[in-house]
Design a protein around this motif. Structure first.
Motif, short mmCIF file in Angstrom:
data_model
loop_
_atom_site.label_atom_id
_atom_site.label_comp_id
_atom_site.label_asym_id
_atom_site.label_seq_id
_atom_site.Cartn_x
_atom_site.Cartn_y
_atom_site.Cartn_z
N GLU A 62 8.43 15.07 -6.19
CA GLU A 62 8.36 15.72 -4.89
C GLU A 62 8.38 14.71 -3.73
O GLU A 62 9.08 14.89 -2.75
CB GLU A 62 7.10 16.60 -4.81
N GLN A 63 7.60 13.66 -3.84
CA GLN A 63 7.49 12.67 -2.76
C GLN A 63 8.27 11.40 -3.10
O GLN A 63 7.82 10.29 -2.84
CB GLN A 63 6.01 12.34 -2.54
N PHE A 64 9.44 11.53 -3.68
CA PHE A 64 10.22 10.39 -4.16
C PHE A 64 10.43 9.31 -3.09
O PHE A 64 10.32 8.13 -3.34
CB PHE A 64 11.58 10.86 -4.68
N ASP A 65 10.74 9.75 -1.87
CA ASP A 65 11.03 8.78 -0.82
C ASP A 65 9.78 8.07 -0.30
O ASP A 65 9.87 7.11 0.45
CB ASP A 65 11.76 9.45 0.35
N ARG A 66 8.60 8.49 -0.74
CA ARG A 66 7.36 7.85 -0.29
C ARG A 66 6.55 7.24 -1.44
O ARG A 66 5.43 6.81 -1.25
CB ARG A 66 6.49 8.86 0.44
N LEU A 67 7.13 7.22 -2.65
CA LEU A 67 6.40 6.66 -3.79
C LEU A 67 6.11 5.18 -3.57
O LEU A 67 6.98 4.41 -3.18
CB LEU A 67 7.22 6.81 -5.07
N ASN A 68 4.88 4.79 -3.80
CA ASN A 68 4.46 3.39 -3.70
C ASN A 68 4.79 2.77 -2.34
O ASN A 68 4.99 1.57 -2.24
CB ASN A 68 5.08 2.55 -4.81
N ALA A 69 4.83 3.59 -1.30
CA ALA A 69 5.17 3.09 0.03
C ALA A 69 4.19 2.00 0.47
O ALA A 69 4.60 0.98 1.04
CB ALA A 69 5.19 4.22 1.04
N GLY A 70 2.92 2.19 0.19
CA GLY A 70 1.93 1.18 0.57
C GLY A 70 2.17 -0.14 -0.13
O GLY A 70 2.08 -1.21 0.49
N ASP A 71 2.48 -0.10 -1.41
CA ASP A 71 2.75 -1.33 -2.16
C ASP A 71 3.99 -2.05 -1.63
O ASP A 71 4.02 -3.27 -1.52
CB ASP A 71 2.97 -1.02 -3.64
N ILE A 72 4.99 -1.27 -1.28
CA ILE A 72 6.23 -1.86 -0.76
C ILE A 72 5.98 -2.54 0.58
O ILE A 72 6.41 -3.67 0.81
CB ILE A 72 7.34 -0.80 -0.66
N VAL A 73 5.26 -1.87 1.46
CA VAL A 73 4.93 -2.46 2.75
C VAL A 73 4.12 -3.73 2.55
O VAL A 73 4.36 -4.76 3.21
CB VAL A 73 4.17 -1.44 3.63
N GLU A 74 3.18 -3.70 1.63
CA GLU A 74 2.35 -4.87 1.36
C GLU A 74 3.19 -6.04 0.83
O GLU A 74 2.99 -7.19 1.21
CB GLU A 74 1.27 -4.51 0.34
N MET A 75 4.19 -5.77 -0.05
CA MET A 75 5.06 -6.83 -0.55
C MET A 75 5.87 -7.47 0.57
O MET A 75 6.01 -8.68 0.63
CB MET A 75 6.00 -6.28 -1.62
N PHE A 76 6.37 -6.64 1.49
CA PHE A 76 7.13 -7.20 2.61
C PHE A 76 6.22 -8.02 3.52
O PHE A 76 6.60 -9.08 4.00
CB PHE A 76 7.81 -6.10 3.42
N ALA A 77 5.02 -7.53 3.75
CA ALA A 77 4.09 -8.22 4.62
C ALA A 77 3.63 -9.54 4.03
O ALA A 77 3.48 -10.54 4.74
CB ALA A 77 2.89 -7.32 4.92
N SER A 78 3.42 -9.57 2.71
CA SER A 78 2.93 -10.80 2.07
C SER A 78 4.05 -11.77 1.74
O SER A 78 3.81 -12.94 1.43
CB SER A 78 2.15 -10.46 0.81
N GLY A 79 5.31 -11.31 1.76
CA GLY A 79 6.44 -12.18 1.47
C GLY A 79 6.67 -12.38 -0.03
O GLY A 79 7.38 -13.29 -0.43
N LYS A 80 6.08 -11.59 -0.88
CA LYS A 80 6.25 -11.74 -2.33
C LYS A 80 7.33 -10.87 -2.84
O LYS A 80 7.55 -9.80 -2.64
CB LYS A 80 4.94 -11.44 -3.07
#
Length: 80
Positions: A62-80
Motif C-alpha cells: 500500500e505505501q510502496f513509495d514511502r517504504l523505508n523513507a526514513g532509512d533512505i533519508v538517513e543514508m543520504f544525510a550520512s553519506g553512506k
C-alpha cells in the motif's frame, strides 16, 4: 563469394567483417581448402512488448513509495 586465406583474413579482418555486414559472403581457406565462412547475422527485429502481461500476477504494498523513507533519508544525510 570471395575466398581468402587465413593470413589475409587475420590482417584484413575489419574489412572482411564490413563486407560480410554489407551482405557479401567471405570463405576463409587454409592451404586453398575452404574451412570457414564469414556471413552477416540475420537482423533481429524485436516485436513491441505487450503491456499488462503481468497484471494481477503481483501486488505492491500500500505505501510502496514511502517504504523505508526514513532509512533512505538517513543514508543520504550520512553519506553512506
Amino acid at each position: 563469394m570471395q575466398t581468402v586465406n587465413i593470413h589475409e583474413a587475420k590482417t584484413q579482418f575489419s574489412r572482411f567483417v564490413d563486407q560480410a555486414e554489407a551482405g557479401e559472403e567471405i570463405v576463409i581457406a587454409r592451404a586453398g581448402k575452404p574451412v570457414a565462412r564469414l556471413v552477416a547475422l540475420a537482423s533481429v527485429v524485436s516485436k513491441p512488448r505487450k503491456l499488462g502481461l503481468g497484471k494481477k500476477s503481483f501486488t505492491f504494498p500500500e505505501q510502496f513509495d514511502r517504504l523505508n523513507a526514513g532509512d533512505i533519508v538517513e543514508m543520504f544525510a550520512s553519506g553512506k
